[in-house]
Design an enzyme around this catalytic site. Structure first.
Site, PDB file in Angstrom:
ATOM      1  CE1 TYR A 269      -2.019  -9.152   6.160  1.00 56.90           C
ATOM      2  CE2 TYR A 269      -4.207  -9.140   7.161  1.00 56.90           C
ATOM      3  CZ  TYR A 269      -3.303  -8.622   6.254  1.00 56.90           C
ATOM      4  OH  TYR A 269      -3.683  -7.591   5.454  1.00 56.90           O
TER       5      TYR A 269
ATOM      6  CE  LYS B 155      11.377  -8.259  -2.931  1.00 55.89           C
ATOM      7  NZ  LYS B 155      11.476  -7.377  -4.115  1.00 55.89           N
TER       8      LYS B 155
ATOM      9  CG  ASP C 141       9.593  -6.031  -6.830  1.00 57.70           C
ATOM     10  OD1 ASP C 141       9.362  -7.213  -7.187  1.00 57.70           O
ATOM     11  OD2 ASP C 141      10.749  -5.578  -6.758  1.00 57.70           O
TER      12      ASP C 141
ATOM     13  CG  ASP D 285      -4.297  -6.306   2.533  1.00 62.92           C
ATOM     14  OD1 ASP D 285      -5.529  -6.203   2.345  1.00 62.92           O
ATOM     15  OD2 ASP D 285      -3.625  -5.474   3.162  1.00 62.92           O
TER      16      ASP D 285
ATOM     17  CG  ASP E 106      -6.943  -2.537  -1.465  1.00 65.84           C
ATOM     18  OD1 ASP E 106      -7.763  -3.469  -1.292  1.00 65.84           O
ATOM     19  OD2 ASP E 106      -6.850  -1.569  -0.684  1.00 65.84           O
TER      20      ASP E 106
HETATM   21  C1  IPM Z   1      -9.005  -6.911   3.566  1.00 68.28           C
HETATM   22  C2  IPM Z   1      -8.796  -5.875   4.636  1.00 68.28           C
HETATM   23  C3  IPM Z   1      -8.401  -6.590   5.906  1.00 68.28           C
HETATM   24  C4  IPM Z   1      -7.098  -7.301   5.641  1.00 68.28           C
HETATM   25  C5  IPM Z   1      -8.283  -5.696   7.153  1.00 68.28           C
HETATM   26  C6  IPM Z   1      -9.520  -4.872   7.361  1.00 68.28           C
HETATM   27  C7  IPM Z   1      -7.943  -6.496   8.372  1.00 68.28           C
HETATM   28  O1  IPM Z   1      -7.859  -4.944   4.220  1.00 68.28           O
HETATM   29  O2  IPM Z   1      -9.872  -7.781   3.752  1.00 68.28           O
HETATM   30  O3  IPM Z   1      -8.343  -6.849   2.549  1.00 68.28           O
HETATM   31  O4  IPM Z   1      -6.020  -6.712   5.746  1.00 68.28           O
HETATM   32  O5  IPM Z   1      -7.139  -8.499   5.325  1.00 68.28           O
HETATM   33 MG    MG Z   2      -7.246  -5.154   2.202  1.00 73.16          MG
END
Ligand code: IPM
Ligand code: MG
Length: 361
Positions: free
Chosen positions: A147, A195, A227, A251, A255
């Site tokens: 990042y 990884k 993975d 990240d 999710d």
């Molecule tokens: C998160 C989001 C952010 C990230 C984006 C919006 C920059 O997806 O906080 O997980 O990738 O960190």
């Molecule tokens: Mg995110």
């Protein structure tokens, strides 16, 4: 215990875009309530961030906002972004505000719990028995890795683009320690995700994490390739207690973990620096499609406030009372639009906030 009242605690609220302002309104209501009941000595103010800040000040993270953020003990952020700003230059996009706050305040430790309320096991995308009582914590490194790695950019002929994934020992070590500490307080198992079969960075990551484990003999450490970790999360998520990983993998995995709980509208997160200054925000985004209609679930924002009270202010009682009130409301069958349930128990965003406050009493 006597409460120290000498210094007021300062919270900055950054509502942002989309449903951010609506869910922050509800978290603020809860804050004002618990502040009074528990005599917390908290004052709060607001500032602009994200697309709305771009519209007003020409930048997603105005200097005033950054100053106010530095001066605060903790930040509550709603959400940033939306289609209105999707075509802006990369540096002006609302998301840059988030990344800017993370970097400027050195909020390297991102804690993303994925907890499934026992009242919502049918909301998960997995069968109820796979996720019942799921309680896992993803510890994501938030200020390094690909990042932020340099160099990044476009080649001169514009035929290629590049980012750099880089971690130094110190960055890995500090997030590693946060994860071991968390695991120590929980079920004492930590899975580090990388990884290492492909990436040099991951080989270093694995080395450093393995080294720290000597200081935490009670914590059982394992390593998993990313993975496989993604697959294991949807196959058998309850095998995990605490997971620690770098910025990009975290990240993605967070999710996946969020979806396991059925509603991303329920999950809070904390991003902390080494002074325990923290930014707290729902895991969900700005959801522009439902903004302004009273359909958003304010629970993630309200639980983010609960996390703040616990992690930044050590106000464990007030924090637990909020979590308890949320559970009570869910056990009574009340739901926002994103959660399955009976139509006669559907609440708007502000009704949900008010109901939670009623149950705080
Ligand atoms: C998160 C989001 C952010 C990230 C984006 C919006 C920059 O997806 O906080 O997980 O990738 O960190
Ligand atoms: Mg995110």
């Amino acid at each position: 215990m006597r409460k120290k009242m000498d210094k007021l605690k300062q919270i900055l609220i950054l509502p942002g875009d989309g449903i951010g302002p609506e869910v922050c309104d509800e978290a603020r209501k809860v804050l004002i309530h618990v502040n009074e009941v528990y005599n917390l000595g908290i004052i709060h103010k607001e500032a602009a961030v994200g697309g709305i800040a771009y519209d007003t000040f020409g930048k997603p993270l105005p200097d005033e906002t950054l100053e106010a953020a530095r001066d605060s003990d903790a930040i509550l952020l709603g959400a940033v972004g939306g289609p209105a700003w999707d075509n802006l230059d990369y540096q002006l996009r609302p998301e840059r505000a988030l990344l800017g706050l993370r970097a400027e305040l050195d909020l390297f430790a991102n804690l993303r719990p994925a907890i499934l309320s026992k009242h919502l096991s049918d909301s998960s995308s997995l069968r109820a028995e796979k996720v019942q009582d799921l309680d896992l914590l993803i510890v994501r490194e938030l200020t390094g890795g690909i990042y932020f790695g340099e160099p990044r950019g476009r080649s001169e002929d514009d035929q290629s683009a590049f980012n750099t994934m880089v971690y130094n020992r110190n960055e890995i070590e500090r997030i590693g320690r946060v994860a071991f500490e968390a695991a120590q307080k929980r079920n004492k198992t930590l899975c580090s995700v990388d990884k290492a079969n492909v990436l040099e960075v991951s080989v270093l990551w694995r080395d450093v994490i393995t080294n720290i484990s000597k200081d935490y003999p009670e914590v059982e450490l394992s390593h998993m390739l990313v993975d496989n970790a993604a697959m294991q999360l949807v196959r058998d998520p309850k095998q995990f207690d605490v997971m620690v990983t770098g910025n990009l993998f975290g990240d993605i995995l967070s999710d996946i973990a969020a979806m396991l709980t059925g509603s991303i509208g329920m999950l809070p997160s904390a991003s902390l620096n080494s002074n325990n200054q923290g930014m707290y925000e729902p895991v969900h985004g700005s959801a522009p499609d439902i903004a302004g209609q009273g359909l958003a679930n304010p629970i993630a924002a309200i639980l983010s406030l609960a996390m703040m009270l616990k992690y930044s202010f050590n106000e464990n009682k007030a924090s637990a009372s909020i979590e308890h009130a949320v559970e009570t409301v869910l056990s009574e069958g009340y739901r926002t639009n994103d959660l399955e349930g009976n139509d006669d128990k559907k609440l708007s965003t502000s009704q949900m906030g008010s109901k939670i406050i009623e149950r705080l009493n």
